[in-house]
Design an enzyme around this catalytic site. Structure first.
Site, short mmCIF file in Angstrom:
data_model
loop_
_atom_site.label_atom_id
_atom_site.label_comp_id
_atom_site.label_asym_id
_atom_site.label_seq_id
_atom_site.Cartn_x
_atom_site.Cartn_y
_atom_site.Cartn_z
N GLU A 76 0.80 -1.24 0.00
CA GLU A 76 0.00 0.00 0.00
C GLU A 76 0.83 1.29 0.00
OE1 GLU A 76 -2.77 -0.46 3.24
OE2 GLU A 76 -3.61 -2.29 2.42
N GLU A 105 -5.57 -11.35 -1.36
CA GLU A 105 -6.44 -11.23 -0.17
C GLU A 105 -7.91 -11.28 -0.58
OE1 GLU A 105 -5.29 -7.79 2.18
OE2 GLU A 105 -3.17 -8.06 1.72
#
Ligand code: GLA
Length: 374
Positions: free
Chosen positions: A158, A263
């Protein structure tokens, strides 16, 4: 990836030897063995023997594992000179014993990283060299310990904002933009054979995707070994479109990196926000209208979920040459972080197995997609 053309026949043979009505249970890892690895993120009870039903399910269905939390900085390296390797050791041991591809998650992130990492004894920000030294020590300790056992690492998580620009994280502010290159260099030095990934959410949106492509291309032009990109895959019933996923995989394949869905889960609950970001710090108040399925999922939504998973897996199968792994974020609906994010205390239904470890219609749809793609 190795293709095993015999497997569908073996499957049918085993099924017929067992006789009518006792068809061998299909499994995700077998159904996709010619396409990509199928993984799941685990918590400790699932490999420590506290939950035998879930452990059995994991061994049967998955050939790759990711650690939900135990390798995050705050868990594995809580103090400057203190490491807590015991849970991670058992996680890795479980993967080795069961011949699974073991993922490391995550080395450098702005969340779930203790404040001391960025501060001196007085609480002031440390300087670039101090933070680089801490980063290097952390990466060498953690990657080095599992060298040759953890096959791939999410090195940086991220780093981009929704516009595709570098996020103003403490890593960026203190070290500067080369913190990403440094993290990959240290990880590569610590285990030259591990695959190294850049992992993020919302890369299916073009502005963020373009930022990730530019970032990865720049790193690779400097000789930094980025093997793959992780699309986190925290999806919703209406986002991303199959076309967005298709274009995203294609775009990363074109710059020569492998794609992992790292994920995957599917939020079926009413949205608390219009944002598509999987920012773990979001938190909205619980209201009854945001939690409508406390007594079970209506059949119509169950069917939408199944169709949605089938549609997404059809795209993944189409790109099986460029997709290495598809990992679900949790095993059963009970495990999912979506029960508590972005609203605490909801009843979520994002995965393929229900709260009793039973396969949902979405599981059958995913298995069927593998077969019809052959
Ligand atoms: C992000 C992180 C994961 C996890 C999920 C939510 O996507 O990468 O480690 O924390 O959020 O559970």
């Amino acid at each position: 990836m190795k293709k095993n053309l015999l497997s569908p026949f073996v499957f049918i043979l085993v099924g017929s030897l067992l006789g009518p009505g006792t068809q061998a249970q299909p499994t995700l890892k077998d159904a996709y063995q010619n396409d990509f690895l199928i993984g799941s993120a685990l918590k400790e009870s699932q490999f420590d023997g506290d939950d035998p039903k879930e452990t059995a399910l994991i061994k049967a269905q998955f050939n790759s594992i990711s650690p939900a939390n135990l390798l995050k900085w705050e868990a594995v390296h809580p103090g400057l000179d203190s490491y807590n390797f015991a849970p991670a050791d058992r996680y890795v041991e479980f993967g080795v014993e069961n011949h699974m591809f073991i993922v490391g998650h995550v080395l450098i992130w702005h969340n779930q990283t203790p404040r001391w990492v960025f501060q001196d004894g007085q609480g002031n920000p440390v300087d670039r060299n101090t933070l680089l030294a801490r980063m290097r020590a952390h990466i060498f300790a953690v990657v080095g310990r599992y060298k040759g056992k953890i096959g791939g690492w999410d090195v940086v998580n991220e780093a981009l904002d929704e516009g595709g620009r570098l996020r103003q994280s403490p890593w960026f502010k203190i070290i500067g933009e080369d913190y990403i290159a440094k993290a990959f260099e240290f990880a590569h030095e610590a285990d030259p054979n591990a695959q190294l990934y850049y992992n993020d959410y919302s890369l299916e949106n073009s502005s963020k995707r373009l930022g990730a492509i530019a970032l990865i291309q720049k790193l690779r032009s400097q000789g930094i070994p980025v093997a793959g990109v992780g699309l986190q895959g925290h999806y919703k019933l209406n986002w991303p479109s199959t076309m967005q996923l298709d274009q995203t995989i294609e775009a990363f394949a074109q710059i020569g990196v492998k794609v992992n869905l790292t994920e995957l889960d599917m939020d079926v609950l009413p949205p608390a926000t219009r944002s598509q970001a999987a920012d773990i710090t979001m938190n909205f108040a619980l209201q009854a209208k945001l939690n409508p399925y406390t007594n079970g999922l209506p059949d119509s939504i169950q069917q939408n979920l199944a169709k949605r998973y089938a549609d997404l897996f059809a795209v993944l199968v189409k790109h099986h040459k460029d997709v290495n792994r598809v990992t679900f974020w949790g095993v059963t609906d009970a495990d999912s972080w979506l029960n508590n994010w972005p609203v605490r205390g909801r009843t979520a239904y994002p995965l393929l197995f229900d709260r009793n470890c039973q396969p949902k219609p979405a599981f059958d749809a995913v298995i069927q997609t593998a077969r019809s793609g052959k």
